[in-house]
Motif scaffolding. Structure first.
Motif, PDB file in Angstrom:
ATOM      1  N   ALA A 278      30.407  50.222 -82.073  1.00  0.00           N
ATOM      2  CA  ALA A 278      31.479  51.219 -82.233  1.00  0.00           C
ATOM      3  C   ALA A 278      31.456  52.280 -81.141  1.00  0.00           C
ATOM      4  CB  ALA A 278      31.415  51.885 -83.604  1.00  0.00           C
ATOM      5  N   ARG A 279      30.635  52.047 -80.119  1.00  0.00           N
ATOM      6  CA  ARG A 279      30.611  52.964 -78.966  1.00  0.00           C
ATOM      7  C   ARG A 279      31.079  52.264 -77.695  1.00  0.00           C
ATOM      8  NH1 ARG A 279      25.601  54.587 -81.629  1.00  0.00           N
ATOM      9  NH2 ARG A 279      25.824  56.725 -82.419  1.00  0.00           N
ATOM     10  N   GLN A 280      30.996  50.928 -77.674  1.00  0.00           N
ATOM     11  CA  GLN A 280      31.498  50.170 -76.540  1.00  0.00           C
ATOM     12  C   GLN A 280      32.417  49.071 -77.047  1.00  0.00           C
ATOM     13  OE1 GLN A 280      28.116  48.336 -74.495  1.00  0.00           O
ATOM     14  NE2 GLN A 280      28.474  46.410 -75.553  1.00  0.00           N
ATOM     15  N   HIS A 281      33.258  48.591 -76.165  1.00  0.00           N
ATOM     16  CA  HIS A 281      34.283  47.628 -76.565  1.00  0.00           C
ATOM     17  C   HIS A 281      33.703  46.235 -76.793  1.00  0.00           C
ATOM     18  CE1 HIS A 281      38.409  46.335 -77.043  1.00  0.00           C
ATOM     19  NE2 HIS A 281      38.249  45.387 -76.133  1.00  0.00           N
ATOM     20  N   SER A 282      32.777  45.827 -75.950  1.00  0.00           N
ATOM     21  CA  SER A 282      32.262  44.464 -76.019  1.00  0.00           C
ATOM     22  C   SER A 282      31.259  44.291 -77.161  1.00  0.00           C
ATOM     23  CB  SER A 282      31.581  44.084 -74.697  1.00  0.00           C
ATOM     24  OG  SER A 282      30.944  42.831 -74.811  1.00  0.00           O
ATOM     25  N   PRO A 283      31.394  43.214 -77.951  1.00  0.00           N
ATOM     26  CA  PRO A 283      30.422  42.920 -79.015  1.00  0.00           C
ATOM     27  C   PRO A 283      29.256  42.059 -78.540  1.00  0.00           C
ATOM     28  CG  PRO A 283      32.255  41.414 -79.185  1.00  0.00           C
ATOM     29  CD  PRO A 283      32.550  42.296 -77.987  1.00  0.00           C
ATOM     30  N   PHE A 284      29.052  41.970 -77.238  1.00  0.00           N
ATOM     31  CA  PHE A 284      28.103  41.021 -76.664  1.00  0.00           C
ATOM     32  C   PHE A 284      26.692  41.101 -77.265  1.00  0.00           C
ATOM     33  CE2 PHE A 284      24.913  40.120 -73.293  1.00  0.00           C
ATOM     34  CZ  PHE A 284      25.099  38.750 -73.205  1.00  0.00           C
ATOM     35  N   PRO A 285      26.071  42.297 -77.440  1.00  0.00           N
ATOM     36  CA  PRO A 285      24.694  42.309 -77.955  1.00  0.00           C
ATOM     37  C   PRO A 285      24.548  41.657 -79.330  1.00  0.00           C
ATOM     38  CG  PRO A 285      25.274  44.438 -77.021  1.00  0.00           C
ATOM     39  CD  PRO A 285      26.536  43.646 -77.090  1.00  0.00           C
ATOM     40  N   ALA A 286      25.474  41.939 -80.252  1.00  0.00           N
ATOM     41  CA  ALA A 286      25.392  41.352 -81.588  1.00  0.00           C
ATOM     42  C   ALA A 286      25.641  39.848 -81.543  1.00  0.00           C
ATOM     43  CB  ALA A 286      26.399  42.029 -82.518  1.00  0.00           C
ATOM     44  N   VAL A 287      26.569  39.417 -80.705  1.00  0.00           N
ATOM     45  CA  VAL A 287      26.806  37.980 -80.534  1.00  0.00           C
ATOM     46  C   VAL A 287      25.549  37.307 -79.998  1.00  0.00           C
ATOM     47  CG1 VAL A 287      28.145  36.246 -79.282  1.00  0.00           C
ATOM     48  CG2 VAL A 287      29.284  38.296 -80.172  1.00  0.00           C
TER      49      VAL A 287
END
Length: 307
Positions: A278-287
């Motif tokens: 919710a602070r950056q646009h990309s969900p890459f770390p959780a993915v």
């Protein structure tokens, strides 16, 4: 060519590859033997030709089901995908938006693929011998996957899409893999709880970039309904629960040592994902956390089963 490209892109090849990986996760669980599978069933020999043939049959029956679900999702989400600020992990494939084809094209593709999936499932059950248990799970995956996106149910638009998606990918998909080659026991359900929880973390992150577009078309995802603070708290609860569940499953003997260690591999990515959620646009770390567990878990289960 635009139609062919749309069919390929809307099928989401990268997600199909991940689906096959998670299916292999379940197959690997079966190779590791009891207590995940019944001790009364025939021993699972990963090196036998019959085992490999059975596992391949399971994939052949699974892929058209997955494609049908993806087509249905692309068709149902065409309104929000047209508004979304797409990332490689959210906002749909964008196939309809890029080609300008009508929504009805993927509606027809969904119907045709459902018929193909049904014919293949019946054929492999009657001719090759896919177990009735595996067929039942496959049907449940198809029906729940369609209900996730399509009216009149459309779970994703009613605030329960995250739960349904996690159950589909984290629970039913690996259990389908187990059931294709063996008879699962309750311990098999427990063994996929941490992975299911990480899929929930992934969904918190992947739905966040789409929240504005989703709200505009009436999709009540948790990213739409919850504040950033509440989203981060939910992510934390799921992450911590997954780690605690891993320890408990190891202590009780459901997880062998190698599998327990493999389930700790995503922790750095979960921490990263929690910081940027919710602070950056990309969900890459959780993915990445989810994919890392899918890979390390699959390798660990197969290692235990083969060794």
């Amino acid at each position: 060519m635009p139609r062919v490209w749309t069919l390929w892109t809307a099928a989401r090849p990268s997600q199909l590859a991940l689906i096959v990986l998670v299916y292999s996760f379940g197959i690997g669980m079966a190779t590791a033997g009891p207590p995940r599978i019944s001790s009364d069933s025939a021993p699972v020999d990963p090196g036998s030709v019959s085992f490999l043939e059975t596992a391949l049959v399971g994939v052949v029956a699974l892929l058209p089901v997955a494609v049908a679900i993806h087509y249905a999702n692309e068709y149902a989400d065409s309104d929000t995908d047209a508004l979304a600020d797409r990332t490689p992990f959210s906002g749909g494939s964008g196939a309809l938006v890029r080609t300008g084809l009508p929504d009805s094209f993927l509606r027809s593709a969904t119907l045709v693929t459902i018929v193909i999936a049904a014919l293949i499932a019946v054929s492999v059950t009657a001719i090759v011998g896919l177990s009735l248990g595996a067929l039942a799970i496959l049907v449940a995956i198809l029906l729940l996957g369609l209900a996730y996106s399509l009216p009149p149910v459309a779970f994703v638009r009613r605030g329960v899409g995250e739960v349904v998606n996690a159950v589909l990918g984290g629970l039913l998909l690996p259990l389908y893999g187990v059931t294709v080659v063996a008879s699962p026991r309750p311990a098999a359900v427990l063994a996929v709880v941490p992975f299911t929880l990480l899929i929930g973390c992934n969904l918190f992150a992947t739905h966040w970039p789409d929240r504005v577009a989703d709200a505009a078309v009436g999709k009540r995802t948790l990213a739409v309904r919850w504040s950033p603070t509440r989203i981060r708290r939910g992510f934390t609860v799921l992450s911590v629960t997954a780690i605690l569940a891993t320890g408990l499953l190891w202590i009780t003997g459901v997880f062998p040592n190698a599998v327990a260690v493999a389930h700790l591999a995503p922790i750095p990515f979960l921490l990263w994902g929690r910081i940027v959620l919710a602070r950056q646009h990309s969900p890459f770390p959780a993915v990445l956390a989810m994919v890392v567990l899918a890979v390390t878990g699959t390798v660990a289960w197969w290692w235990v089963g083969i060794s």
